[in-house]
Write a protein that holds these residues in place. Sequence first.
Motif, short mmCIF file in Angstrom:
data_model
loop_
_atom_site.label_atom_id
_atom_site.label_comp_id
_atom_site.label_asym_id
_atom_site.label_seq_id
_atom_site.Cartn_x
_atom_site.Cartn_y
_atom_site.Cartn_z
N GLY A 189 0.80 -1.23 0.00
CA GLY A 189 0.00 0.00 0.00
C GLY A 189 0.82 1.25 0.00
O GLY A 189 0.35 2.29 0.46
N ASP A 190 2.05 1.18 -0.48
CA ASP A 190 2.94 2.33 -0.46
C ASP A 190 3.29 2.80 -1.87
O ASP A 190 4.31 2.40 -2.44
CB ASP A 190 4.23 2.00 0.30
N PRO A 191 2.45 3.65 -2.48
CA PRO A 191 2.78 4.19 -3.80
C PRO A 191 4.01 5.08 -3.72
O PRO A 191 4.18 5.80 -2.73
CB PRO A 191 1.53 4.99 -4.19
N ASP A 192 4.85 5.05 -4.76
CA ASP A 192 6.04 5.90 -4.71
C ASP A 192 5.69 7.34 -5.06
O ASP A 192 4.59 7.64 -5.53
CB ASP A 192 7.14 5.35 -5.64
N THR A 193 6.63 8.23 -4.80
CA THR A 193 6.36 9.66 -4.96
C THR A 193 6.05 10.03 -6.40
O THR A 193 5.24 10.93 -6.66
CB THR A 193 7.54 10.49 -4.45
N ARG A 194 6.67 9.36 -7.36
CA ARG A 194 6.38 9.65 -8.78
C ARG A 194 4.92 9.39 -9.09
O ARG A 194 4.26 10.18 -9.77
CB ARG A 194 7.26 8.79 -9.68
N LEU A 195 4.42 8.26 -8.59
CA LEU A 195 3.03 7.88 -8.84
C LEU A 195 2.07 8.86 -8.19
O LEU A 195 1.08 9.28 -8.79
CB LEU A 195 2.79 6.46 -8.33
N ILE A 196 2.37 9.24 -6.95
CA ILE A 196 1.48 10.17 -6.24
C ILE A 196 1.44 11.52 -6.97
O ILE A 196 0.36 12.07 -7.22
CB ILE A 196 1.96 10.37 -4.79
N ALA A 197 2.60 12.05 -7.33
CA ALA A 197 2.65 13.34 -8.02
C ALA A 197 1.92 13.28 -9.35
O ALA A 197 1.20 14.23 -9.72
CB ALA A 197 4.11 13.75 -8.23
N ASN A 198 2.08 12.20 -10.07
CA ASN A 198 1.41 12.03 -11.36
C ASN A 198 -0.11 12.01 -11.17
O ASN A 198 -0.86 12.66 -11.90
CB ASN A 198 1.88 10.73 -12.01
N ALA A 199 -0.56 11.28 -10.16
CA ALA A 199 -1.99 11.17 -9.89
C ALA A 199 -2.58 12.51 -9.46
O ALA A 199 -3.68 12.90 -9.90
CB ALA A 199 -2.24 10.12 -8.83
N LEU A 200 -1.86 13.24 -8.61
CA LEU A 200 -2.34 14.55 -8.16
C LEU A 200 -2.46 15.52 -9.33
O LEU A 200 -3.43 16.28 -9.44
CB LEU A 200 -1.41 15.13 -7.10
N THR A 201 -1.46 15.49 -10.22
CA THR A 201 -1.47 16.38 -11.38
C THR A 201 -2.66 16.09 -12.29
O THR A 201 -3.34 17.01 -12.76
CB THR A 201 -0.16 16.23 -12.18
N ARG A 202 -2.91 14.83 -12.53
CA ARG A 202 -3.97 14.44 -13.47
C ARG A 202 -5.38 14.59 -12.92
O ARG A 202 -6.30 14.98 -13.64
CB ARG A 202 -3.78 12.98 -13.90
N TYR A 203 -5.55 14.25 -11.63
CA TYR A 203 -6.91 14.03 -11.14
C TYR A 203 -7.34 14.95 -10.00
O TYR A 203 -8.40 14.73 -9.40
CB TYR A 203 -7.06 12.56 -10.72
N GLN A 204 -6.55 15.97 -9.72
CA GLN A 204 -6.92 16.90 -8.64
C GLN A 204 -8.32 17.47 -8.83
O GLN A 204 -9.16 17.42 -7.92
CB GLN A 204 -5.89 18.02 -8.58
N TRP A 205 -8.57 18.04 -9.99
CA TRP A 205 -9.85 18.73 -10.20
C TRP A 205 -11.01 17.76 -10.28
O TRP A 205 -12.12 18.07 -9.81
CB TRP A 205 -9.77 19.61 -11.45
N MET A 206 -10.79 16.60 -10.85
CA MET A 206 -11.85 15.60 -10.90
C MET A 206 -12.25 15.16 -9.49
O MET A 206 -13.44 15.00 -9.18
CB MET A 206 -11.40 14.39 -11.73
N ALA A 207 -11.25 14.98 -8.63
CA ALA A 207 -11.53 14.60 -7.24
C ALA A 207 -12.26 15.72 -6.51
O ALA A 207 -13.16 15.48 -5.71
CB ALA A 207 -10.24 14.23 -6.53
N CYS A 208 -11.86 16.97 -6.77
CA CYS A 208 -12.55 18.13 -6.16
C CYS A 208 -14.03 18.13 -6.54
O CYS A 208 -14.90 18.34 -5.68
CB CYS A 208 -11.90 19.43 -6.62
N GLN A 209 -14.31 17.94 -7.82
CA GLN A 209 -15.70 17.95 -8.28
C GLN A 209 -16.49 16.81 -7.66
O GLN A 209 -17.67 16.97 -7.31
CB GLN A 209 -15.75 17.86 -9.81
N LEU A 210 -15.85 15.65 -7.51
CA LEU A 210 -16.53 14.50 -6.91
C LEU A 210 -16.88 14.79 -5.45
O LEU A 210 -18.00 14.50 -5.00
CB LEU A 210 -15.63 13.26 -7.00
N ILE A 211 -15.95 15.38 -4.70
CA ILE A 211 -16.22 15.72 -3.30
C ILE A 211 -17.35 16.74 -3.22
O ILE A 211 -18.27 16.62 -2.41
CB ILE A 211 -14.96 16.26 -2.62
N ALA A 212 -17.30 17.76 -4.09
CA ALA A 212 -18.36 18.78 -4.10
C ALA A 212 -19.72 18.17 -4.40
O ALA A 212 -20.74 18.56 -3.82
CB ALA A 212 -18.02 19.86 -5.12
N SER A 213 -19.75 17.18 -5.30
CA SER A 213 -21.00 16.50 -5.63
C SER A 213 -21.49 15.65 -4.46
O SER A 213 -22.69 15.66 -4.13
CB SER A 213 -20.82 15.61 -6.87
N GLU A 214 -20.58 14.92 -3.83
CA GLU A 214 -20.94 14.06 -2.69
C GLU A 214 -21.50 14.90 -1.54
O GLU A 214 -22.35 14.43 -0.79
CB GLU A 214 -19.71 13.28 -2.21
#
Length: 293
Positions: A189-214
């Motif tokens: 369960g330990d993603p490396d920093t490259r993976l985390i940074a990549n995911a944050l860059t790609r999906y930050q706004w999508m996750a924000c919209q999902l939280i706002a919808s929830e």
Amino acid sequence: LFCWLLDTEPSKLHTECPASSAVLDELHSRLINNTMEEVPRRPMTLPMLMRVLSDEGSDRQKLTEIILGDPALTDQILQVANSPYFRTGEHTIESVDQAVFVLGMNGIRSVIAAAVMRPMMAARNSREALFAQRAWRWGLTCARAAEFIGKLRKEDASALFTTGLLPALSYITISRELQHICRAQRGTGDPDTRLIANALTRYQWMACQLIASEWNLPPKYHAYLMEAERPAPDQEQTTLSDGMVIGTREVLRHAHQRNLPEEDIAKIVRLTQEQIDHVRKALKAVLSEGARG
């Protein structure tokens, strides 16, 4: 920013990792299909609080009664109200009624938003302690910057503050979701920093919209997020993105990290130099006070 948040070196973020594509694909699928395990659930008192705060006829006593009905929220509000980001003087705020009186209905809106989200951003273990702490500091600073700019532009400053906290909340949400996915796909369960940074860059706004919808946040919150992610052709920056630029810059400067050169700020944000100086001065004060605390 990612080097500071993830406590890593730039070289560790810029190398390709082919094995991460399956993890990112799964994260994307979960976001699209609303099957995320780590999306924070809407706080029980949030709908009532938002109704009272949006009603100009609501009085202080009614708001205080709702807050006092949730002991955990009461405790969080007093802690946040007395934090460097909101403290208005030398005296400690000792009650919810005093907080509402001192900060006013507009000021208490931002305190409530921060108090609601703060427990969701708290570290669950020592491994995410530094990331969670820094993400919370970054989120608060960006949210306050957006709020200050909103006041200058006579926009809904409290709504901008709440929206400004969502990117930081999305960061911790995505990071935790990656742990579930990596555990299922890789046995760890330990993603490396490259993976985390990549995911944050790609999906930050999508996750924000999902939280706002929830959370059933009003349409204007979704609009703020959309404008920041995809500004209109004739609108290079928005209040939220201006706040995030200045907030990020000041957080990194205060942490003695590489940051945006002084002369470049005015080229990016839609503010006069006087307005930029005003926002930066306010942020510098809360960051310095926080460091002393």
